[in-house]
Design a protein around this motif. Sequence first.
Motif, PDB file in Angstrom:
ATOM      1  N   CYS A  42      -1.192  11.306  -2.639  1.00 59.08           N
ATOM      2  CA  CYS A  42      -1.335  10.323  -3.708  1.00 59.08           C
ATOM      3  C   CYS A  42      -2.811  10.293  -4.091  1.00 59.08           C
ATOM      4  O   CYS A  42      -3.619  11.026  -3.526  1.00 59.08           O
ATOM      5  N   ALA A  43      -3.155   9.467  -5.046  1.00 59.53           N
ATOM      6  CA  ALA A  43      -4.529   9.418  -5.549  1.00 59.53           C
ATOM      7  C   ALA A  43      -5.258   8.179  -5.046  1.00 59.53           C
ATOM      8  O   ALA A  43      -4.634   7.168  -4.700  1.00 59.53           O
ATOM      9  N   ALA A  44      -6.577   8.247  -5.015  1.00 60.89           N
ATOM     10  CA  ALA A  44      -7.376   7.043  -4.801  1.00 60.89           C
ATOM     11  C   ALA A  44      -7.135   6.101  -5.978  1.00 60.89           C
ATOM     12  O   ALA A  44      -7.039   6.541  -7.131  1.00 60.89           O
ATOM     13  N   ALA A  45      -7.019   4.816  -5.704  1.00 60.97           N
ATOM     14  CA  ALA A  45      -6.696   3.872  -6.778  1.00 60.97           C
ATOM     15  C   ALA A  45      -7.272   2.500  -6.443  1.00 60.97           C
ATOM     16  O   ALA A  45      -7.498   2.166  -5.275  1.00 60.97           O
ATOM     17  N   HIS A  46      -7.489   1.683  -7.484  1.00 64.35           N
ATOM     18  CA  HIS A  46      -8.048   0.342  -7.325  1.00 64.35           C
ATOM     19  C   HIS A  46      -7.435  -0.559  -8.382  1.00 64.35           C
ATOM     20  O   HIS A  46      -7.284  -0.169  -9.550  1.00 64.35           O
ATOM     21  N   TRP A  47      -7.050  -1.779  -7.972  1.00 62.31           N
ATOM     22  CA  TRP A  47      -6.530  -2.779  -8.900  1.00 62.31           C
ATOM     23  C   TRP A  47      -7.381  -4.037  -8.766  1.00 62.31           C
ATOM     24  O   TRP A  47      -7.512  -4.593  -7.671  1.00 62.31           O
ATOM     25  N   SER A  48      -7.962  -4.473  -9.859  1.00 65.06           N
ATOM     26  CA  SER A  48      -8.764  -5.687  -9.879  1.00 65.06           C
ATOM     27  C   SER A  48      -7.839  -6.898  -9.973  1.00 65.06           C
ATOM     28  O   SER A  48      -7.036  -7.005 -10.909  1.00 65.06           O
ATOM     29  N   TYR A  49      -7.958  -7.809  -9.027  1.00 65.42           N
ATOM     30  CA  TYR A  49      -7.120  -9.012  -9.061  1.00 65.42           C
ATOM     31  C   TYR A  49      -7.410  -9.838 -10.304  1.00 65.42           C
ATOM     32  O   TYR A  49      -6.507 -10.434 -10.900  1.00 65.42           O
ATOM     33  N   GLU A  50      -8.662  -9.858 -10.721  1.00 73.33           N
ATOM     34  CA  GLU A  50      -9.043 -10.611 -11.922  1.00 73.33           C
ATOM     35  C   GLU A  50      -8.290 -10.095 -13.145  1.00 73.33           C
ATOM     36  O   GLU A  50      -7.940 -10.880 -14.037  1.00 73.33           O
ATOM     37  N   GLU A  51      -8.005  -8.799 -13.186  1.00 72.82           N
ATOM     38  CA  GLU A  51      -7.279  -8.231 -14.317  1.00 72.82           C
ATOM     39  C   GLU A  51      -5.758  -8.360 -14.169  1.00 72.82           C
ATOM     40  O   GLU A  51      -5.052  -8.522 -15.156  1.00 72.82           O
ATOM     41  N   VAL A  52      -5.278  -8.298 -12.938  1.00 72.07           N
ATOM     42  CA  VAL A  52      -3.827  -8.345 -12.712  1.00 72.07           C
ATOM     43  C   VAL A  52      -3.292  -9.761 -12.790  1.00 72.07           C
ATOM     44  O   VAL A  52      -2.177  -9.994 -13.297  1.00 72.07           O
ATOM     45  N   ARG A  53      -4.052 -10.747 -12.315  1.00 69.09           N
ATOM     46  CA  ARG A  53      -3.542 -12.115 -12.220  1.00 69.09           C
ATOM     47  C   ARG A  53      -3.017 -12.667 -13.550  1.00 69.09           C
ATOM     48  O   ARG A  53      -1.956 -13.307 -13.577  1.00 69.09           O
ATOM     49  N   PRO A  54      -3.723 -12.499 -14.698  1.00 67.71           N
ATOM     50  CA  PRO A  54      -3.172 -13.036 -15.948  1.00 67.71           C
ATOM     51  C   PRO A  54      -1.791 -12.462 -16.300  1.00 67.71           C
ATOM     52  O   PRO A  54      -0.929 -13.188 -16.831  1.00 67.71           O
ATOM     53  N   LEU A  55      -1.549 -11.192 -16.027  1.00 70.31           N
ATOM     54  CA  LEU A  55      -0.235 -10.615 -16.285  1.00 70.31           C
ATOM     55  C   LEU A  55       0.811 -11.206 -15.359  1.00 70.31           C
ATOM     56  O   LEU A  55       1.970 -11.434 -15.752  1.00 70.31           O
ATOM     57  N   PHE A 301     -15.326  -3.674  -5.248  1.00 69.61           N
ATOM     58  CA  PHE A 301     -14.196  -4.576  -4.998  1.00 69.61           C
ATOM     59  C   PHE A 301     -14.689  -5.990  -4.730  1.00 69.61           C
ATOM     60  O   PHE A 301     -15.803  -6.219  -4.254  1.00 69.61           O
ATOM     61  N   ASN A 302     -13.811  -6.941  -5.068  1.00 75.21           N
ATOM     62  CA  ASN A 302     -14.039  -8.358  -4.825  1.00 75.21           C
ATOM     63  C   ASN A 302     -12.804  -8.948  -4.157  1.00 75.21           C
ATOM     64  O   ASN A 302     -11.808  -8.252  -3.935  1.00 75.21           O
ATOM     65  N   ALA A 303     -12.859 -10.240  -3.850  1.00 74.07           N
ATOM     66  CA  ALA A 303     -11.753 -10.895  -3.157  1.00 74.07           C
ATOM     67  C   ALA A 303     -10.437 -10.676  -3.882  1.00 74.07           C
ATOM     68  O   ALA A 303     -10.362 -10.789  -5.112  1.00 74.07           O
ATOM     69  N   HIS A 304      -9.421 -10.321  -3.141  1.00 74.06           N
ATOM     70  CA  HIS A 304      -8.034 -10.151  -3.569  1.00 74.06           C
ATOM     71  C   HIS A 304      -7.762  -8.838  -4.306  1.00 74.06           C
ATOM     72  O   HIS A 304      -6.616  -8.583  -4.697  1.00 74.06           O
ATOM     73  N   ASP A 305      -8.793  -8.015  -4.525  1.00 75.07           N
ATOM     74  CA  ASP A 305      -8.537  -6.686  -5.089  1.00 75.07           C
ATOM     75  C   ASP A 305      -7.730  -5.854  -4.093  1.00 75.07           C
ATOM     76  O   ASP A 305      -7.711  -6.126  -2.886  1.00 75.07           O
ATOM     77  N   VAL A 306      -7.078  -4.825  -4.611  1.00 73.14           N
ATOM     78  CA  VAL A 306      -6.311  -3.891  -3.787  1.00 73.14           C
ATOM     79  C   VAL A 306      -6.818  -2.482  -4.070  1.00 73.14           C
ATOM     80  O   VAL A 306      -7.087  -2.134  -5.232  1.00 73.14           O
ATOM     81  N   PHE A 307      -6.984  -1.685  -3.024  1.00 74.60           N
ATOM     82  CA  PHE A 307      -7.322  -0.278  -3.248  1.00 74.60           C
ATOM     83  C   PHE A 307      -6.574   0.607  -2.258  1.00 74.60           C
ATOM     84  O   PHE A 307      -6.176   0.158  -1.173  1.00 74.60           O
ATOM     85  N   VAL A 308      -6.364   1.855  -2.664  1.00 73.39           N
ATOM     86  CA  VAL A 308      -5.635   2.834  -1.863  1.00 73.39           C
ATOM     87  C   VAL A 308      -6.559   3.976  -1.484  1.00 73.39           C
ATOM     88  O   VAL A 308      -7.291   4.502  -2.336  1.00 73.39           O
ATOM     89  N   VAL A 309      -6.501   4.354  -0.213  1.00 74.87           N
ATOM     90  CA  VAL A 309      -7.202   5.546   0.282  1.00 74.87           C
ATOM     91  C   VAL A 309      -6.140   6.566   0.658  1.00 74.87           C
ATOM     92  O   VAL A 309      -5.342   6.321   1.565  1.00 74.87           O
ATOM     93  N   PRO A 310      -6.066   7.707  -0.045  1.00 73.85           N
ATOM     94  CA  PRO A 310      -5.033   8.698   0.256  1.00 73.85           C
ATOM     95  C   PRO A 310      -5.164   9.257   1.667  1.00 73.85           C
ATOM     96  O   PRO A 310      -6.231   9.174   2.298  1.00 73.85           O
ATOM     97  N   ASN A 311      -4.090   9.835   2.140  1.00 76.84           N
ATOM     98  CA  ASN A 311      -4.109  10.472   3.448  1.00 76.84           C
ATOM     99  C   ASN A 311      -5.093  11.642   3.473  1.00 76.84           C
ATOM    100  O   ASN A 311      -5.277  12.352   2.490  1.00 76.84           O
ATOM    101  N   TRP A 312      -5.726  11.821   4.612  1.00 81.31           N
ATOM    102  CA  TRP A 312      -6.666  12.916   4.882  1.00 81.31           C
ATOM    103  C   TRP A 312      -7.733  13.054   3.795  1.00 81.31           C
ATOM    104  O   TRP A 312      -8.047  14.123   3.311  1.00 81.31           O
ATOM    105  N   THR A 313      -8.312  11.884   3.446  1.00 82.65           N
ATOM    106  CA  THR A 313      -9.356  11.819   2.436  1.00 82.65           C
ATOM    107  C   THR A 313     -10.502  10.968   2.978  1.00 82.65           C
ATOM    108  O   THR A 313     -10.272   9.865   3.488  1.00 82.65           O
ATOM    109  N   ASP A 314     -11.736  11.465   2.878  1.00 77.41           N
ATOM    110  CA  ASP A 314     -12.880  10.730   3.401  1.00 77.41           C
ATOM    111  C   ASP A 314     -13.046   9.394   2.691  1.00 77.41           C
ATOM    112  O   ASP A 314     -12.959   9.305   1.457  1.00 77.41           O
ATOM    113  N   MET A 315     -13.320   8.360   3.486  1.00 79.09           N
ATOM    114  CA  MET A 315     -13.604   7.022   2.976  1.00 79.09           C
ATOM    115  C   MET A 315     -14.836   6.487   3.671  1.00 79.09           C
ATOM    116  O   MET A 315     -15.031   6.721   4.865  1.00 79.09           O
TER     117      MET A 315
END
Length: 347
Positions: A42-55, A301-315
Motif C-alpha cells: 500500500c502507499a504512505a498516506a495521511h488524513w488531516s482530522y481538521e479536514e475530515v471532521r467537517p465532512l 501531523f497534529n492531534a487526531h490525524d491518521v497516517f499509514v506507514v506501508p510494510n517494509w518501508t523506512d519510517m
Amino acid sequence: MNAQKSSASETVALADEAKAKSLVPLWAVYKNIMSTEPAPACAAAHWSYEEVRPLLMRAAREISTEEAERRVLLLRNPGLDKPFATHTLGCGLQVLLEGEVEGAHRHTPAALRLVIEGDGAYTTTDGERMWMKPGDVITTPSWTWHDHGKINEGEMIWLDGIDVPLVNFLHLNFTEYGEEGQQQALTVCDGDSHWRYGSGLMPLSGGRNRPYSPIYHYPYARSREVLGQLSRDGGWDACHGLKLRLTNPRTGGNFMPTIAGFMQLLPAGFSSAPVRSTDAQIFSVVEGSGRVHVADRSFAFNAHDVFVVPNWTDMRLDIGSETVLFSYSDRAMQENLSLWRERRGDS
C-alpha cells in the motif's frame, strides 16, 4: 541420466502442454513469486482530522443511523483499489449524536475503536457496557456482539479499525444481525472485565477463556499514567521512544489474534532513528504534533490525524510537542505465523 539443455521451442512446447493441463512450470515464475524482500503493498498516506471532521459532521446531519447501519467515513489508501487503509486492515471515522443507537450485530472480522472526542456514549461488547472517553481503546473481537449508543447532547467521534481485508482474502466474512435497532441485554455490571482480569488478580476457574483478551476496554487515563511513570526513567528507544503493547492479561500477548495495538509516548524534540517492519501500520495521533518521514515522503501531523506507514518501508519521526501515538497493525497475525520482522537503521 542428466537432462540436456532444451531448445527455446521445446521450452515453449512444454509450457503450453502444462498450461493445457492447468500446470505452471515453477522455474518459469520462481523469481516473480519468491522475492528477496517484501514489497510494500500500500502507499504512505495521511488524513488531516481538521479536514475530515467537517465532512463527518455533514454526514451526521444528512445520514441517519437507520440509513447507514454504521455512520462511518472510510479512509481509503491511495495505493489500493478498495476502501481500506492497508492491504489487511480497514480504518474509518464514526460519529454518533444524542439519542442515537446502533443496534447489535457481530461478524467474523475483529475490530477496535479509538475514541477521538466527546462523552456520554458507550459500546457494549458481549453484554458488558463500556463508557467511552477520548483516548480509550475498546475491542470487539471476532464474533462478539456489539452495539453503540449516546445519551447526551453533542457528538461522539471515534476511529474504527477492522481486519475485513484479511478476512475477505480468506473468504471467511460472516455477519449476523440482531433485531433491527435493538441493543443486546447487559449481562454483567459496567467494568466487570477489569475487576476480573485487569487488577493483577484472576479467577481460578470460569470466566472468558477465549483466543482474545478478556478485557474489552483499555482506558486512556490508565495508559497515559503508565506511559508517564515509565518515561521518568528515560532510556528512550532510538526508534520508538516509549512504546507499549495492549495485551491479553491471560497470556501477555496481543489483545486479538489478528490485530496488535500499541500506545507510544515521544518527548518534545525527539528525532527517531529509521525503522521498517513487515507490518503496514496505521497511526492515530492521540495528542501532540510532529512530522513523520515515510521513505521519500513526509507529513506534518497534529492531534487526531491518521497516517499509514506501508510494510517494509523506512519510517522516522521528528516530534514537536510531546506526543502520544496509538497504532495498530496485523503484527499479531504475523507473529502467530512467525513471519514478523523488523530492521532498524538506514537500509
